[in-house]
Scaffold this motif. Structure first.
Motif, PDB file in Angstrom:
ATOM      1  N   GLY A  99       0.779  -1.219   0.000  1.00 23.20           N
ATOM      2  CA  GLY A  99       0.000   0.000   0.000  1.00 23.20           C
ATOM      3  C   GLY A  99       0.818   1.280   0.000  1.00 23.20           C
ATOM      4  N   ARG A 100       2.126   1.179  -0.126  1.00 21.36           N
ATOM      5  CA  ARG A 100       2.962   2.378  -0.103  1.00 21.36           C
ATOM      6  C   ARG A 100       2.874   3.084  -1.464  1.00 21.36           C
ATOM      7  NH1 ARG A 100       7.368   2.202   3.648  1.00 21.36           N
ATOM      8  NH2 ARG A 100       8.182   4.016   2.517  1.00 21.36           N
ATOM      9  N   ASP A 101       2.411   4.325  -1.485  1.00 27.39           N
ATOM     10  CA  ASP A 101       2.337   5.103  -2.716  1.00 27.39           C
ATOM     11  C   ASP A 101       3.648   5.801  -3.040  1.00 27.39           C
ATOM     12  OD1 ASP A 101      -0.250   4.382  -3.053  1.00 27.39           O
ATOM     13  OD2 ASP A 101      -1.102   6.230  -2.233  1.00 27.39           O
ATOM     14  N   ASP A 102       4.556   5.861  -2.060  1.00 31.12           N
ATOM     15  CA  ASP A 102       5.809   6.586  -2.272  1.00 31.12           C
ATOM     16  C   ASP A 102       6.914   5.699  -2.836  1.00 31.12           C
ATOM     17  OD1 ASP A 102       5.747   5.158   0.122  1.00 31.12           O
ATOM     18  OD2 ASP A 102       7.387   6.347   0.979  1.00 31.12           O
ATOM     19  N   VAL A 103       6.646   4.430  -3.044  1.00 30.70           N
ATOM     20  CA  VAL A 103       7.623   3.511  -3.640  1.00 30.70           C
ATOM     21  C   VAL A 103       7.118   3.182  -5.043  1.00 30.70           C
ATOM     22  CG1 VAL A 103       8.830   1.322  -3.463  1.00 30.70           C
ATOM     23  CG2 VAL A 103       8.221   2.588  -1.380  1.00 30.70           C
ATOM     24  N   LYS A 104       7.870   3.617  -6.047  1.00 25.17           N
ATOM     25  CA  LYS A 104       7.416   3.596  -7.452  1.00 25.17           C
ATOM     26  C   LYS A 104       6.840   2.245  -7.877  1.00 25.17           C
ATOM     27  CE  LYS A 104       9.325   3.966 -12.135  1.00 25.17           C
ATOM     28  NZ  LYS A 104      10.550   4.234 -12.926  1.00 25.17           N
ATOM     29  N   TYR A 105       7.598   1.204  -7.732  1.00 26.63           N
ATOM     30  CA  TYR A 105       7.174  -0.063  -8.316  1.00 26.63           C
ATOM     31  C   TYR A 105       6.036  -0.699  -7.513  1.00 26.63           C
ATOM     32  CZ  TYR A 105      11.070   0.210 -11.549  1.00 26.63           C
ATOM     33  OH  TYR A 105      11.908   0.603 -12.534  1.00 26.63           O
ATOM     34  N   ILE A 106       6.025  -0.491  -6.203  1.00 24.82           N
ATOM     35  CA  ILE A 106       4.910  -1.039  -5.417  1.00 24.82           C
ATOM     36  C   ILE A 106       3.604  -0.407  -5.876  1.00 24.82           C
ATOM     37  CG2 ILE A 106       3.883  -1.110  -3.118  1.00 24.82           C
ATOM     38  CD1 ILE A 106       6.672  -1.515  -1.995  1.00 24.82           C
ATOM     39  N   LYS A 107       3.597   0.889  -6.047  1.00 23.38           N
ATOM     40  CA  LYS A 107       2.399   1.587  -6.504  1.00 23.38           C
ATOM     41  C   LYS A 107       1.982   1.065  -7.885  1.00 23.38           C
ATOM     42  CE  LYS A 107       0.664   6.344  -7.096  1.00 23.38           C
ATOM     43  NZ  LYS A 107       0.171   6.261  -8.459  1.00 23.38           N
ATOM     44  N   ARG A 108       2.946   0.925  -8.778  1.00 22.89           N
ATOM     45  CA  ARG A 108       2.660   0.453 -10.143  1.00 22.89           C
ATOM     46  C   ARG A 108       2.086  -0.958 -10.128  1.00 22.89           C
ATOM     47  NH1 ARG A 108       1.789   1.258 -15.665  1.00 22.89           N
ATOM     48  NH2 ARG A 108       3.182   0.016 -16.939  1.00 22.89           N
ATOM     49  N   PHE A 109       2.716  -1.844  -9.391  1.00 22.60           N
ATOM     50  CA  PHE A 109       2.271  -3.231  -9.371  1.00 22.60           C
ATOM     51  C   PHE A 109       0.868  -3.356  -8.778  1.00 22.60           C
ATOM     52  CE2 PHE A 109       6.997  -4.617  -8.883  1.00 22.60           C
ATOM     53  CZ  PHE A 109       7.208  -4.364 -10.218  1.00 22.60           C
ATOM     54  N   GLU A 110       0.631  -2.657  -7.702  1.00 20.12           N
ATOM     55  CA  GLU A 110      -0.673  -2.796  -7.036  1.00 20.12           C
ATOM     56  C   GLU A 110      -1.792  -2.152  -7.830  1.00 20.12           C
ATOM     57  OE1 GLU A 110       0.420  -3.469  -2.367  1.00 20.12           O
ATOM     58  OE2 GLU A 110      -0.059  -1.408  -2.988  1.00 20.12           O
ATOM     59  N   GLU A 111      -1.471  -1.049  -8.519  1.00 23.38           N
ATOM     60  CA  GLU A 111      -2.503  -0.386  -9.323  1.00 23.38           C
ATOM     61  C   GLU A 111      -2.904  -1.199 -10.546  1.00 23.38           C
ATOM     62  OE1 GLU A 111      -1.713   4.386  -8.456  1.00 23.38           O
ATOM     63  OE2 GLU A 111      -0.946   3.457 -10.286  1.00 23.38           O
ATOM     64  N   THR A 112      -2.016  -2.059 -11.008  1.00 20.40           N
ATOM     65  CA  THR A 112      -2.305  -2.831 -12.225  1.00 20.40           C
ATOM     66  C   THR A 112      -2.577  -4.303 -11.907  1.00 20.40           C
ATOM     67  OG1 THR A 112       0.083  -3.156 -12.569  1.00 20.40           O
ATOM     68  CG2 THR A 112      -0.950  -1.282 -13.677  1.00 20.40           C
ATOM     69  N   ARG A 113      -2.941  -4.597 -10.690  1.00 19.32           N
ATOM     70  CA  ARG A 113      -3.244  -5.968 -10.285  1.00 19.32           C
ATOM     71  C   ARG A 113      -4.372  -6.535 -11.151  1.00 19.32           C
ATOM     72  NH1 ARG A 113      -3.369  -8.971  -5.122  1.00 19.32           N
ATOM     73  NH2 ARG A 113      -2.408  -7.156  -4.096  1.00 19.32           N
ATOM     74  N   LEU A 114      -4.213  -7.784 -11.574  1.00 19.76           N
ATOM     75  CA  LEU A 114      -5.268  -8.512 -12.293  1.00 19.76           C
ATOM     76  C   LEU A 114      -5.575  -9.803 -11.554  1.00 19.76           C
ATOM     77  CD1 LEU A 114      -4.273  -8.223 -16.078  1.00 19.76           C
ATOM     78  CD2 LEU A 114      -6.192  -7.118 -14.938  1.00 19.76           C
ATOM     79  N   SER A 115      -6.806 -10.257 -11.674  1.00 13.87           N
ATOM     80  CA  SER A 115      -7.205 -11.523 -11.064  1.00 13.87           C
ATOM     81  C   SER A 115      -6.693 -12.686 -11.900  1.00 13.87           C
ATOM     82  CB  SER A 115      -8.729 -11.600 -10.977  1.00 13.87           C
ATOM     83  OG  SER A 115      -9.276 -11.673 -12.292  1.00 13.87           O
ATOM     84  N   ASP A 116      -6.747 -13.866 -11.322  1.00 18.89           N
ATOM     85  CA  ASP A 116      -6.363 -15.073 -12.059  1.00 18.89           C
ATOM     86  C   ASP A 116      -7.237 -15.233 -13.298  1.00 18.89           C
ATOM     87  OD1 ASP A 116      -4.686 -17.707 -11.754  1.00 18.89           O
ATOM     88  OD2 ASP A 116      -6.700 -18.340 -12.343  1.00 18.89           O
ATOM     89  N   GLU A 117      -8.523 -14.966 -13.165  1.00 11.65           N
ATOM     90  CA  GLU A 117      -9.448 -15.078 -14.298  1.00 11.65           C
ATOM     91  C   GLU A 117      -9.081 -14.101 -15.405  1.00 11.65           C
ATOM     92  OE1 GLU A 117     -14.237 -14.709 -15.300  1.00 11.65           O
ATOM     93  OE2 GLU A 117     -13.497 -14.395 -13.248  1.00 11.65           O
ATOM     94  N   ALA A 118      -8.682 -12.876 -15.020  1.00 12.33           N
ATOM     95  CA  ALA A 118      -8.305 -11.880 -16.018  1.00 12.33           C
ATOM     96  C   ALA A 118      -7.054 -12.321 -16.777  1.00 12.33           C
ATOM     97  CB  ALA A 118      -8.072 -10.531 -15.345  1.00 12.33           C
ATOM     98  N   PHE A 119      -6.065 -12.869 -16.074  1.00 13.26           N
ATOM     99  CA  PHE A 119      -4.851 -13.358 -16.744  1.00 13.26           C
ATOM    100  C   PHE A 119      -5.182 -14.503 -17.695  1.00 13.26           C
ATOM    101  CE2 PHE A 119      -2.060 -11.420 -13.330  1.00 13.26           C
ATOM    102  CZ  PHE A 119      -1.360 -10.605 -14.216  1.00 13.26           C
ATOM    103  N   ARG A 120      -6.075 -15.364 -17.281  1.00 12.73           N
ATOM    104  CA  ARG A 120      -6.485 -16.458 -18.166  1.00 12.73           C
ATOM    105  C   ARG A 120      -7.141 -15.908 -19.440  1.00 12.73           C
ATOM    106  NH1 ARG A 120      -6.510 -21.696 -16.173  1.00 12.73           N
ATOM    107  NH2 ARG A 120      -6.130 -21.916 -13.914  1.00 12.73           N
TER     108      ARG A 120
END
Length: 496
Positions: free
Chosen positions: A59-80
């Motif tokens: 949940g850290r917004d001040d760490v670039k990649y953590i923010k990027r990864f969490e904002e673009t999270r996809l579900s298993d169904e979406a990846f499928r």
């Protein structure tokens, strides 16, 4: 095998599965017209974010990649859904896992190939899990030392994995002066059992780098792709569909310019151009039909006529007999002669001799000339012949004699030379004044002056001759046809 182009979506699906599907379709359209040259794959990245990111950092917004990864999270169904679309569009499927649970997901989704990111190149817990998956592996090498690459290559090849190594520079975007395209050649030479590729992060408008990489021998190419919209703008290193099309066009042009990695076959026009600049063979005097044409009968001069023998055809390995009378001053035409070219047979013989010397662990002095005796012509060398290396010929003489499997050396005798043979390798049958004896490695046989001697070997033999001085006119064959053959010897200096 066609070059493979891998399109990396990474997090450019933006956590929006519909946008991801549209991106896959747009890149497929950009590839239209290139399928005859290239194979295509589409790549995702998997992270099990609930375990990949430490609990204290989520949940850290001040760490670039953590923010990027969490904002673009996809579900298993979406990846499928994305994997299914990749397959529908005819792409091979590739995925980069950043943790062991993501390798489990790759297996579950039936993805074809695993890609190792440069940051994970020596992540040994992850590599151990990847090695257990029954899939080809592509690995980027950015920032790795040669020792680290050696270790990873050894790790995967020892486990029988199909491994591709990617030259890569992890600067986003990579400036031209940092591209290091020559690393492709280094990887190709050092790791001949791996396919070598190029993972690009240069400006997406740069089409020169892919041409250079193609010329250096890369056969797998990877590039980040993006479908820009007002909501989802492009980043500085991902290519949009138009840029991908320009990139593929440049790669195709480089492929055409580079041509085959095997020796190319010249076109008819190229052959004709070269032939027109050669010197032709002309008769110095009238040559009767049936005569064997030698150097004294011809001159070599420019220009040649179409169909005429040229200087390039005339060598010590070639024999020409006139089919018809050739007038003085006239061109010697291919149609007017019977031709026999022996260079290929000579090279075959040399290769076989080298192999037999190696099998017997025979040390041959450097720069020794090779003398091939083909008593009834090179075309019968497999039956009758012997190959000789003269080590020294003074008041004493030493030679190495090599006979290939099945060869016979015809009967001869010497009036001045006495010789002793020491069998070094293989089997040898000798006839001394018609008396047969067999010899093997370690046996010593002396042949006195005037004694007729003949040899034969079934499996091949190498034997040493130690003798008094050898004279060229001191070998007398009991078959007169041999003495009448003026071309029964071929000497080679550069054969080692």
């Amino acid at each position: 095998m066609k070059p493979l182009f891998v399109f990396e979506m990474a997090n450019n699906h933006m956590g929006d599965v519909d946008h991801g599907v549209r991106t896959i379709r747009a890149i497929r359209e950009a590839c239209e017209g290139f399928d005859d040259c290239f194979d295509f794959a589409f790549k995702l990245q998997y992270r099990d974010l609930d375990t990949f990111i430490h609990a204290s950092m989520r949940g850290r917004d001040d760490v670039k990649y953590i923010k990027r990864f969490e904002e673009t999270r996809l579900s298993d169904e979406a990846f499928r859904t994305l994997v299914a679309e990749m397959e529908t569009q005819g792409f091979r499927t590739v995925c980069t896992p950043f943790d062991e649970r993501s390798v489990d997901r790759i297996d579950a989704h039936g993805i074809d190939t695993i890609k190792i990111a440069s940051c994970s190149f020596t992540d040994w817990p992850l590599l151990e899990r990847i090695a257990r998956a029954d899939k080809p592996v592509i690995a980027s090498t950015a920032g790795s030392t040669l020792e680290e690459i050696d270790n990873v290559v050894s790790f995967f090849l020892h486990r029988g994995k199909d491994l591709t190594l990617m030259h890569c520079v992890a600067e986003y975007p990579t400036p031209d002066e940092a591209l290091q395209v020559n690393q492709i050649g280094l990887l190709r030479e050092r790791y001949p059992d791996c396919r070598i590729g190029y993972s690009t992060h240069e400006s997406p408008d740069n089409t020169v780098a892919v041409m250079l990489a193609m010329a250096k021998g890369a056969t797998v190419f990877e590039k980040h792709v993006v479908l820009p919209t007002e909501r989802y703008p492009a980043n500085a290193y991902s290519a949009d569909p138009r840029q991908i099309r320009d990139w593929l066009a440049a790669a195709r042009r480089a492929l055409q310019i580079c041509g085959s990695s095997e020796r190319y076959v010249p076109s008819a026009a190229e052959r004709a151009s070269l032939t027109s600049l050669r010197r032709g063979v002309f008769a110095l005097r009238a040559i009767p039909a049936g005569a064997e044409i030698d150097d004294s009968m011809i001159e070599i001069a420019f220009p040649p006529s179409e169909g005429q023998l040229t200087a390039n055809d005339w060598s010590k390995y070639s024999r020409f007999v006139a089919r018809e009378a050739i007038p003085a001053g006239g061109p010697v035409m291919h149609a007017a002669v019977e031709e026999q070219h022996l260079r290929g047979k000579v090279l075959q013989a040399v290769t076989a001799v080298k192999a037999l010397l190696k099998a017997g662990n025979i040390v041959v002095p450097g720069k020794s000339d090779l003398e091939i005796s083909h008593h009834y012509g090179m075309e019968r060398f497999s039956e009758f012949g012997l190959t000789m290396v003269t080590v020294v010929n003074r008041e004493y003489c030493k030679k190495l004699l090599v006979m290939l499997p099945g060869q016979t050396h015809p009967e001869q005798y010497h009036e001045q030379k006495e010789e002793t043979f020491v069998v070094l390798h293989g089997d040898l049958t000798l006839w001394l004044d018609n008396e047969q004896q067999r010899a093997k490695a370690g046996d010593v046989i002396t042949v006195n002056r005037g004694v007729r001697h003949k040899f034969h070997t079934e499996g091949g033999a190498v034997f040493e001759e130690i003798s008094s001085t050898h004279y060229k006119d001191d070998s007398f064959y009991t078959d007169p046809a041999i003495a009448q053959n003026p071309r029964r010897k071929t000497w080679l200096t550069y054969w080692m």
